[in-house]
Design a protein around this motif. Sequence first.
Motif, mmCIF file in Angstrom:
data_model
loop_
_atom_site.group_PDB
_atom_site.id
_atom_site.type_symbol
_atom_site.label_atom_id
_atom_site.label_comp_id
_atom_site.label_asym_id
_atom_site.label_seq_id
_atom_site.Cartn_x
_atom_site.Cartn_y
_atom_site.Cartn_z
ATOM 1 N N ARG A 110 50.340 2.101 30.274
ATOM 2 C CA ARG A 110 50.357 1.319 29.028
ATOM 3 C C ARG A 110 49.027 0.605 28.770
ATOM 4 N NH1 ARG A 110 56.472 -1.278 29.233
ATOM 5 N NH2 ARG A 110 57.496 0.514 28.275
ATOM 6 N N ALA A 111 48.100 0.694 29.710
ATOM 7 C CA ALA A 111 46.783 0.061 29.557
ATOM 8 C C ALA A 111 45.707 1.097 29.890
ATOM 9 C CB ALA A 111 46.680 -1.161 30.468
ATOM 10 N N PRO A 112 45.452 2.034 28.977
ATOM 11 C CA PRO A 112 44.539 3.142 29.265
ATOM 12 C C PRO A 112 43.144 2.709 29.699
ATOM 13 C CG PRO A 112 45.537 3.375 27.071
ATOM 14 C CD PRO A 112 46.036 2.097 27.647
ATOM 15 N N ASP A 113 42.653 1.591 29.169
ATOM 16 C CA ASP A 113 41.325 1.125 29.569
ATOM 17 C C ASP A 113 41.301 0.738 31.045
ATOM 18 O OD1 ASP A 113 43.051 -1.043 28.863
ATOM 19 O OD2 ASP A 113 41.319 -2.389 28.806
ATOM 20 N N GLN A 114 42.388 0.108 31.505
ATOM 21 C CA GLN A 114 42.476 -0.280 32.905
ATOM 22 C C GLN A 114 42.642 0.944 33.804
ATOM 23 O OE1 GLN A 114 42.140 -3.648 34.062
ATOM 24 N NE2 GLN A 114 41.292 -3.565 31.996
ATOM 25 N N LEU A 115 43.404 1.912 33.329
ATOM 26 C CA LEU A 115 43.580 3.146 34.085
ATOM 27 C C LEU A 115 42.246 3.879 34.231
ATOM 28 C CD1 LEU A 115 45.378 5.182 35.518
ATOM 29 C CD2 LEU A 115 46.021 6.101 33.277
ATOM 30 N N ARG A 116 41.449 3.903 33.152
ATOM 31 C CA ARG A 116 40.123 4.534 33.231
ATOM 32 C C ARG A 116 39.233 3.812 34.243
ATOM 33 N NH1 ARG A 116 40.858 5.157 27.741
ATOM 34 N NH2 ARG A 116 39.783 3.218 27.285
ATOM 35 N N TRP A 117 39.280 2.466 34.211
ATOM 36 C CA TRP A 117 38.474 1.674 35.150
ATOM 37 C C TRP A 117 38.832 2.032 36.591
ATOM 38 C CZ3 TRP A 117 39.744 -1.888 38.960
ATOM 39 C CH2 TRP A 117 38.691 -2.677 39.437
ATOM 40 N N LEU A 118 40.116 2.165 36.864
ATOM 41 C CA LEU A 118 40.571 2.503 38.207
ATOM 42 C C LEU A 118 40.154 3.927 38.582
ATOM 43 C CD1 LEU A 118 42.146 1.965 40.790
ATOM 44 C CD2 LEU A 118 44.265 2.450 39.529
ATOM 45 N N ARG A 119 40.324 4.867 37.667
ATOM 46 C CA ARG A 119 39.985 6.264 37.935
ATOM 47 C C ARG A 119 38.487 6.458 38.204
ATOM 48 N NH1 ARG A 119 43.783 10.090 37.174
ATOM 49 N NH2 ARG A 119 45.576 9.680 35.841
ATOM 50 N N ASP A 120 37.661 5.578 37.630
ATOM 51 C CA ASP A 120 36.208 5.696 37.819
ATOM 52 C C ASP A 120 35.799 5.536 39.283
ATOM 53 O OD1 ASP A 120 35.711 6.228 35.183
ATOM 54 O OD2 ASP A 120 35.099 4.176 34.670
ATOM 55 N N ASP A 121 36.640 4.859 40.084
ATOM 56 C CA ASP A 121 36.351 4.692 41.514
ATOM 57 C C ASP A 121 37.667 4.433 42.250
ATOM 58 O OD1 ASP A 121 35.360 4.215 44.025
ATOM 59 O OD2 ASP A 121 34.321 2.354 43.511
ATOM 60 N N LEU A 122 38.489 5.472 42.293
ATOM 61 C CA LEU A 122 39.830 5.329 42.894
ATOM 62 C C LEU A 122 39.761 4.792 44.320
ATOM 63 C CD1 LEU A 122 42.094 8.338 41.889
ATOM 64 C CD2 LEU A 122 42.658 5.906 41.779
ATOM 65 N N ASP A 123 38.892 5.366 45.142
ATOM 66 C CA ASP A 123 38.828 4.950 46.538
ATOM 67 C C ASP A 123 38.375 3.505 46.680
ATOM 68 O OD1 ASP A 123 39.737 7.368 47.495
ATOM 69 O OD2 ASP A 123 37.738 8.209 47.767
ATOM 70 N N GLY A 124 37.405 3.115 45.883
ATOM 71 C CA GLY A 124 36.851 1.770 46.009
ATOM 72 C C GLY A 124 37.655 0.692 45.315
ATOM 73 N N ARG A 125 38.462 1.062 44.317
ATOM 74 C CA ARG A 125 39.139 0.050 43.493
ATOM 75 C C ARG A 125 40.654 -0.022 43.676
ATOM 76 N NH1 ARG A 125 35.711 1.121 37.868
ATOM 77 N NH2 ARG A 125 33.789 0.121 38.609
ATOM 78 N N ALA A 126 41.238 0.902 44.399
ATOM 79 C CA ALA A 126 42.706 0.937 44.511
ATOM 80 C C ALA A 126 43.268 -0.349 45.110
ATOM 81 C CB ALA A 126 43.147 2.147 45.316
ATOM 82 N N ALA A 127 42.658 -0.854 46.161
ATOM 83 C CA ALA A 127 43.184 -2.061 46.813
ATOM 84 C C ALA A 127 43.122 -3.271 45.883
ATOM 85 C CB ALA A 127 42.413 -2.339 48.103
ATOM 86 N N THR A 128 42.024 -3.396 45.136
ATOM 87 C CA THR A 128 41.892 -4.495 44.169
ATOM 88 C C THR A 128 42.933 -4.350 43.068
ATOM 89 O OG1 THR A 128 39.525 -4.648 44.594
ATOM 90 C CG2 THR A 128 40.298 -5.611 42.552
ATOM 91 N N ALA A 129 43.148 -3.119 42.617
ATOM 92 C CA ALA A 129 44.137 -2.870 41.568
ATOM 93 C C ALA A 129 45.535 -3.254 42.017
ATOM 94 C CB ALA A 129 44.100 -1.393 41.163
ATOM 95 N N VAL A 130 45.864 -2.981 43.263
ATOM 96 C CA VAL A 130 47.196 -3.312 43.781
ATOM 97 C C VAL A 130 47.467 -4.822 43.666
ATOM 98 C CG1 VAL A 130 48.584 -3.446 45.904
ATOM 99 C CG2 VAL A 130 47.442 -1.312 45.284
ATOM 100 N N GLU A 131 46.457 -5.645 43.948
ATOM 101 C CA GLU A 131 46.651 -7.097 43.856
ATOM 102 C C GLU A 131 47.019 -7.514 42.435
ATOM 103 O OE1 GLU A 131 46.880 -8.997 46.494
ATOM 104 O OE2 GLU A 131 46.337 -7.264 47.706
#
Length: 203
Positions: free
Chosen positions: A61-82
């Motif tokens: 429901r937040a495509p901009d946030q999904l794009r941000w996460l996809r740009d660096d899945l390995d580096g950003r997944a843990a931050t996204a989980v919080e």
Amino acid sequence: DLVDRRLAEPRDDLLSVLLRAEEDGDRLTREEVLVMVLLLLAAGHETTLNLLGNGVLALLRAPDQLRWLRDDLDGRAATAVEELLRYDSPVQLTGRTATEDAEVGGRAIAAGDQVVLLLGSANHDPAVFPDPDQLDLGRGSRSHVSFGYGAHHCLGAALARAEAAVALRHLLGAFPGLALAEEPRWRPSSTLRGLERLDLIPG
């Protein structure tokens, strides 16, 4: 029945480990083992399941946030989980018993009083989280109370964080066009917030 079978023939599994656990000759009773297994199933499984379901829905429901996460899945997944934990908490409320007299927000609470803590509401406190109703994966804050606090902090918090980060990396990595198939249905519960089902188009 499974407890009885593991008592008779232990295996290399968690239930057998719990049944064999011993400290200074003290062992868990059969009832204690059953309670522990039920706790692991309810607290460890359903809450993580809800975290993933709620989180994937929020991302779609937040495509901009999904794009941000996809740009660096390995580096950003843990931050996204919080942020996903904060944004749509799998556990919305919990109860406590006051152990001493206190005052909170101008209200007197006596020792022995039952209180309900609204974790989902605390996670949207604008005094702590700017624009609290916005999903902001880069927020990077661990100030949320989705895992409780203090002596009541969730024992499985580190595992839940790791599981969710791994699941997001694999799911989003495997399905770059992931999309909602239809609007999801929520399970009716005031305590645990989770979806009845989440139908997705793999893409």
